[in-house]
Design a protein around this motif. Structure first.
Motif, PDB file in Angstrom:
ATOM      1  N   CYS A 178      23.446  26.642  33.205  1.00 52.27           N
ATOM      2  CA  CYS A 178      22.807  27.484  32.190  1.00 52.27           C
ATOM      3  C   CYS A 178      23.157  27.074  30.765  1.00 52.27           C
ATOM      4  CB  CYS A 178      23.182  28.945  32.398  1.00 52.27           C
ATOM      5  SG  CYS A 178      22.427  29.662  33.849  1.00 52.27           S
ATOM      6  N   THR A 179      24.296  26.451  30.569  1.00 52.01           N
ATOM      7  CA  THR A 179      24.699  26.089  29.205  1.00 52.01           C
ATOM      8  C   THR A 179      24.543  24.605  28.935  1.00 52.01           C
ATOM      9  OG1 THR A 179      27.014  25.949  29.915  1.00 52.01           O
ATOM     10  CG2 THR A 179      26.279  28.038  28.981  1.00 52.01           C
ATOM     11  N   VAL A 180      25.270  23.782  29.660  1.00 50.88           N
ATOM     12  CA  VAL A 180      25.285  22.344  29.382  1.00 50.88           C
ATOM     13  C   VAL A 180      23.950  21.691  29.727  1.00 50.88           C
ATOM     14  CG1 VAL A 180      26.407  20.150  29.934  1.00 50.88           C
ATOM     15  CG2 VAL A 180      27.779  22.220  29.660  1.00 50.88           C
ATOM     16  N   VAL A 181      23.438  21.979  30.923  1.00 49.93           N
ATOM     17  CA  VAL A 181      22.188  21.328  31.339  1.00 49.93           C
ATOM     18  C   VAL A 181      21.017  21.806  30.484  1.00 49.93           C
ATOM     19  CG1 VAL A 181      20.551  21.047  33.240  1.00 49.93           C
ATOM     20  CG2 VAL A 181      23.004  20.903  33.676  1.00 49.93           C
ATOM     21  N   VAL A 182      20.849  23.111  30.350  1.00 50.02           N
ATOM     22  CA  VAL A 182      19.732  23.626  29.557  1.00 50.02           C
ATOM     23  C   VAL A 182      19.883  23.231  28.090  1.00 50.02           C
ATOM     24  CG1 VAL A 182      18.558  25.712  28.769  1.00 50.02           C
ATOM     25  CG2 VAL A 182      19.231  25.503  31.153  1.00 50.02           C
ATOM     26  N   GLY A 183      21.100  23.292  27.560  1.00 52.57           N
ATOM     27  CA  GLY A 183      21.325  22.875  26.177  1.00 52.57           C
ATOM     28  C   GLY A 183      21.023  21.403  25.957  1.00 52.57           C
ATOM     29  N   SER A 184      21.442  20.556  26.902  1.00 47.81           N
ATOM     30  CA  SER A 184      21.172  19.122  26.789  1.00 47.81           C
ATOM     31  C   SER A 184      19.678  18.831  26.857  1.00 47.81           C
ATOM     32  CB  SER A 184      21.888  18.354  27.900  1.00 47.81           C
ATOM     33  OG  SER A 184      23.270  18.530  27.817  1.00 47.81           O
ATOM     34  N   ILE A 185      18.994  19.500  27.763  1.00 51.05           N
ATOM     35  CA  ILE A 185      17.542  19.309  27.880  1.00 51.05           C
ATOM     36  C   ILE A 185      16.857  19.757  26.599  1.00 51.05           C
ATOM     37  CG2 ILE A 185      15.464  20.098  29.100  1.00 51.05           C
ATOM     38  CD1 ILE A 185      17.115  18.084  30.671  1.00 51.05           C
ATOM     39  N   ALA A 186      17.308  20.867  26.031  1.00 47.49           N
ATOM     40  CA  ALA A 186      16.710  21.364  24.785  1.00 47.49           C
ATOM     41  C   ALA A 186      16.903  20.379  23.640  1.00 47.49           C
ATOM     42  CB  ALA A 186      17.302  22.725  24.424  1.00 47.49           C
ATOM     43  N   ILE A 187      18.038  19.688  23.613  1.00 47.29           N
ATOM     44  CA  ILE A 187      18.293  18.705  22.561  1.00 47.29           C
ATOM     45  C   ILE A 187      17.515  17.419  22.813  1.00 47.29           C
ATOM     46  CG2 ILE A 187      20.064  17.192  21.566  1.00 47.29           C
ATOM     47  CD1 ILE A 187      22.046  19.542  22.014  1.00 47.29           C
ATOM     48  N   LEU A 188      17.535  16.939  24.062  1.00 48.40           N
ATOM     49  CA  LEU A 188      16.928  15.650  24.378  1.00 48.40           C
ATOM     50  C   LEU A 188      15.413  15.712  24.523  1.00 48.40           C
ATOM     51  CD1 LEU A 188      19.556  14.390  26.962  1.00 48.40           C
ATOM     52  CD2 LEU A 188      19.316  13.695  24.562  1.00 48.40           C
ATOM     53  N   CYS A 189      14.892  16.828  24.987  1.00 47.45           N
ATOM     54  CA  CYS A 189      13.454  16.981  25.223  1.00 47.45           C
ATOM     55  C   CYS A 189      12.989  18.307  24.631  1.00 47.45           C
ATOM     56  CB  CYS A 189      13.136  16.958  26.707  1.00 47.45           C
ATOM     57  SG  CYS A 189      13.732  15.532  27.588  1.00 47.45           S
ATOM     58  N   PRO A 190      12.892  18.396  23.307  1.00 54.80           N
ATOM     59  CA  PRO A 190      12.479  19.678  22.713  1.00 54.80           C
ATOM     60  C   PRO A 190      11.135  20.135  23.279  1.00 54.80           C
ATOM     61  CG  PRO A 190      13.123  18.108  21.027  1.00 54.80           C
ATOM     62  CD  PRO A 190      13.076  17.361  22.313  1.00 54.80           C
ATOM     63  N   CYS A 191      11.078  21.390  23.620  1.00 56.01           N
ATOM     64  CA  CYS A 191       9.858  21.919  24.220  1.00 56.01           C
ATOM     65  C   CYS A 191       9.765  23.410  23.956  1.00 56.01           C
ATOM     66  CB  CYS A 191       9.847  21.656  25.722  1.00 56.01           C
ATOM     67  SG  CYS A 191      11.195  22.461  26.594  1.00 56.01           S
ATOM     68  N   GLU A 192       8.607  23.930  24.213  1.00 53.47           N
ATOM     69  CA  GLU A 192       8.383  25.370  24.127  1.00 53.47           C
ATOM     70  C   GLU A 192       8.376  25.908  25.547  1.00 53.47           C
ATOM     71  OE1 GLU A 192       4.614  28.134  23.084  1.00 53.47           O
ATOM     72  OE2 GLU A 192       5.106  26.566  21.631  1.00 53.47           O
ATOM     73  N   VAL A 193       9.232  26.866  25.811  1.00 54.24           N
ATOM     74  CA  VAL A 193       9.356  27.438  27.143  1.00 54.24           C
ATOM     75  C   VAL A 193       8.514  28.701  27.216  1.00 54.24           C
ATOM     76  CG1 VAL A 193      10.976  28.379  28.829  1.00 54.24           C
ATOM     77  CG2 VAL A 193      11.678  26.491  27.368  1.00 54.24           C
ATOM     78  N   SER A 194       7.794  28.856  28.310  1.00 50.29           N
ATOM     79  CA  SER A 194       6.984  30.047  28.513  1.00 50.29           C
ATOM     80  C   SER A 194       7.878  31.282  28.543  1.00 50.29           C
ATOM     81  CB  SER A 194       6.211  29.924  29.827  1.00 50.29           C
ATOM     82  OG  SER A 194       5.644  31.157  30.175  1.00 50.29           O
ATOM     83  N   ARG A 195       7.627  32.225  27.648  1.00 45.68           N
ATOM     84  CA  ARG A 195       8.447  33.437  27.546  1.00 45.68           C
ATOM     85  C   ARG A 195       8.388  34.254  28.831  1.00 45.68           C
ATOM     86  NH1 ARG A 195       9.354  36.800  22.488  1.00 45.68           N
ATOM     87  NH2 ARG A 195       8.530  34.870  21.683  1.00 45.68           N
ATOM     88  N   GLN A 196       7.207  34.405  29.391  1.00 43.52           N
ATOM     89  CA  GLN A 196       7.044  35.215  30.600  1.00 43.52           C
ATOM     90  C   GLN A 196       7.821  34.602  31.775  1.00 43.52           C
ATOM     91  OE1 GLN A 196       3.034  35.252  32.038  1.00 43.52           O
ATOM     92  NE2 GLN A 196       3.459  36.721  33.655  1.00 43.52           N
ATOM     93  N   LEU A 197       7.688  33.298  31.968  1.00 43.38           N
ATOM     94  CA  LEU A 197       8.384  32.655  33.082  1.00 43.38           C
ATOM     95  C   LEU A 197       9.893  32.623  32.861  1.00 43.38           C
ATOM     96  CD1 LEU A 197       5.925  29.712  33.743  1.00 43.38           C
ATOM     97  CD2 LEU A 197       6.034  31.938  34.856  1.00 43.38           C
ATOM     98  N   PHE A 198      10.312  32.423  31.618  1.00 42.19           N
ATOM     99  CA  PHE A 198      11.737  32.421  31.310  1.00 42.19           C
ATOM    100  C   PHE A 198      12.349  33.789  31.583  1.00 42.19           C
ATOM    101  CE2 PHE A 198      15.303  32.987  28.372  1.00 42.19           C
ATOM    102  CZ  PHE A 198      16.111  31.938  28.779  1.00 42.19           C
ATOM    103  N   LEU A 199      11.680  34.842  31.154  1.00 47.41           N
ATOM    104  CA  LEU A 199      12.189  36.196  31.397  1.00 47.41           C
ATOM    105  C   LEU A 199      12.241  36.514  32.885  1.00 47.41           C
ATOM    106  CD1 LEU A 199      10.561  38.224  28.481  1.00 47.41           C
ATOM    107  CD2 LEU A 199      12.969  37.600  28.770  1.00 47.41           C
ATOM    108  N   ARG A 200      11.248  36.062  33.624  1.00 50.73           N
ATOM    109  CA  ARG A 200      11.249  36.264  35.072  1.00 50.73           C
ATOM    110  C   ARG A 200      12.469  35.589  35.695  1.00 50.73           C
ATOM    111  NH1 ARG A 200       7.341  32.447  37.867  1.00 50.73           N
ATOM    112  NH2 ARG A 200       9.114  31.102  37.422  1.00 50.73           N
ATOM    113  N   ASP A 201      12.678  34.321  35.360  1.00 49.05           N
ATOM    114  CA  ASP A 201      13.767  33.558  35.957  1.00 49.05           C
ATOM    115  C   ASP A 201      15.134  34.078  35.537  1.00 49.05           C
ATOM    116  OD1 ASP A 201      11.834  32.037  37.142  1.00 49.05           O
ATOM    117  OD2 ASP A 201      12.037  30.344  35.771  1.00 49.05           O
ATOM    118  N   ILE A 202      15.291  34.380  34.262  1.00 55.71           N
ATOM    119  CA  ILE A 202      16.597  34.841  33.782  1.00 55.71           C
ATOM    120  C   ILE A 202      16.914  36.235  34.310  1.00 55.71           C
ATOM    121  CG2 ILE A 202      15.988  35.881  31.564  1.00 55.71           C
ATOM    122  CD1 ILE A 202      18.901  33.493  32.178  1.00 55.71           C
ATOM    123  N   SER A 203      15.893  37.069  34.520  1.00 57.20           N
ATOM    124  CA  SER A 203      16.127  38.402  35.084  1.00 57.20           C
ATOM    125  C   SER A 203      16.669  38.306  36.505  1.00 57.20           C
ATOM    126  CB  SER A 203      14.842  39.219  35.074  1.00 57.20           C
ATOM    127  OG  SER A 203      14.394  39.419  33.764  1.00 57.20           O
TER     128      SER A 203
END
Length: 176
Positions: free
Chosen positions: A87-112
């Motif tokens: 949740c921290t290192v992998v997602v943070g690294s992906i956010a730095i290396l491959c900037p993208c817009e994450v779907s809010r609805q799908l993110f909320l579903r998964d994080i919930s």
């Protein structure tokens, strides 16, 4: 001692690079081919095949930990530590290396679902006992999650027009 630390860091970088190359050259194309052959959405493959492939080592190490007489908190700590790393290192690294817009609805579903699972495991570790009923409920939570992903994949046009990364993170547009 500095030389030893330097060698350990070099070794860790080498192992991470080796793991990344193996996943890139073998695991990702194979998973993509399976999805194409089965006409399976990438997010569904992410919460099933990719999750099983990623979670199998944790599963077997926890079985070994619990059957070896080790304190249950060691196994739970390893499990939650792995989750924290992803949740921290992998997602943070992906956010730095491959900037993208994450779907809010799908993110909320998964994080919930993830938060619910982590809280459930935390409660089990505080109680220091787990019954067959509680274990069954945890398995049912995963089945409900998979069912939710499958249903949302079938009815959500956003996931059909998106590129799935790491299973359940769906990129809807790439950064510059």
């Amino acid at each position: 001692s500095w030389l030893l630390l330097f060698l350990v860091i070099i070794w860790i970088v080498f192992l991470i690079n080796l793991l990344a190359q193996t996943a890139s050259n073998y695991f990702s194309p194979t998973l993509s081919n399976i999805c194409d052959k089965l006409n399976l959405a990438y997010d569904i493959a992410g919460v099933t095949f990719l999750a099983f492939g990623n979670g199998a080592p944790d599963f077997f190490s926890l079985i070994a930990s619990f059957s070896g007489g080790v304190d249950v908190l060691v196994g739970v700590g390893a499990l939650l530590g792995g989750s924290m790393f992803v949740c921290t290192v992998v997602v943070g690294s992906i956010a730095i290396l491959c900037p993208c817009e994450v779907s809010r609805q799908l993110f909320l579903r998964d994080i919930s679902f993830h938060l619910f699972a982590v809280i459930s495991v935390g409660i089990v570790s505080l109680v220091r006992d787990i019954s067959v009923g509680v274990a069954s409920c945890l398995l049912i939570v995963y089945l409900v999650y998979c069912t939710t992903v499958i249903i949302s994949s079938c009815f959500n046009k956003e996931t059909k027009d998106s590129v799935s990364v790491a299973g359940d993170i769906v990129m809807t547009s790439f950064g510059d």
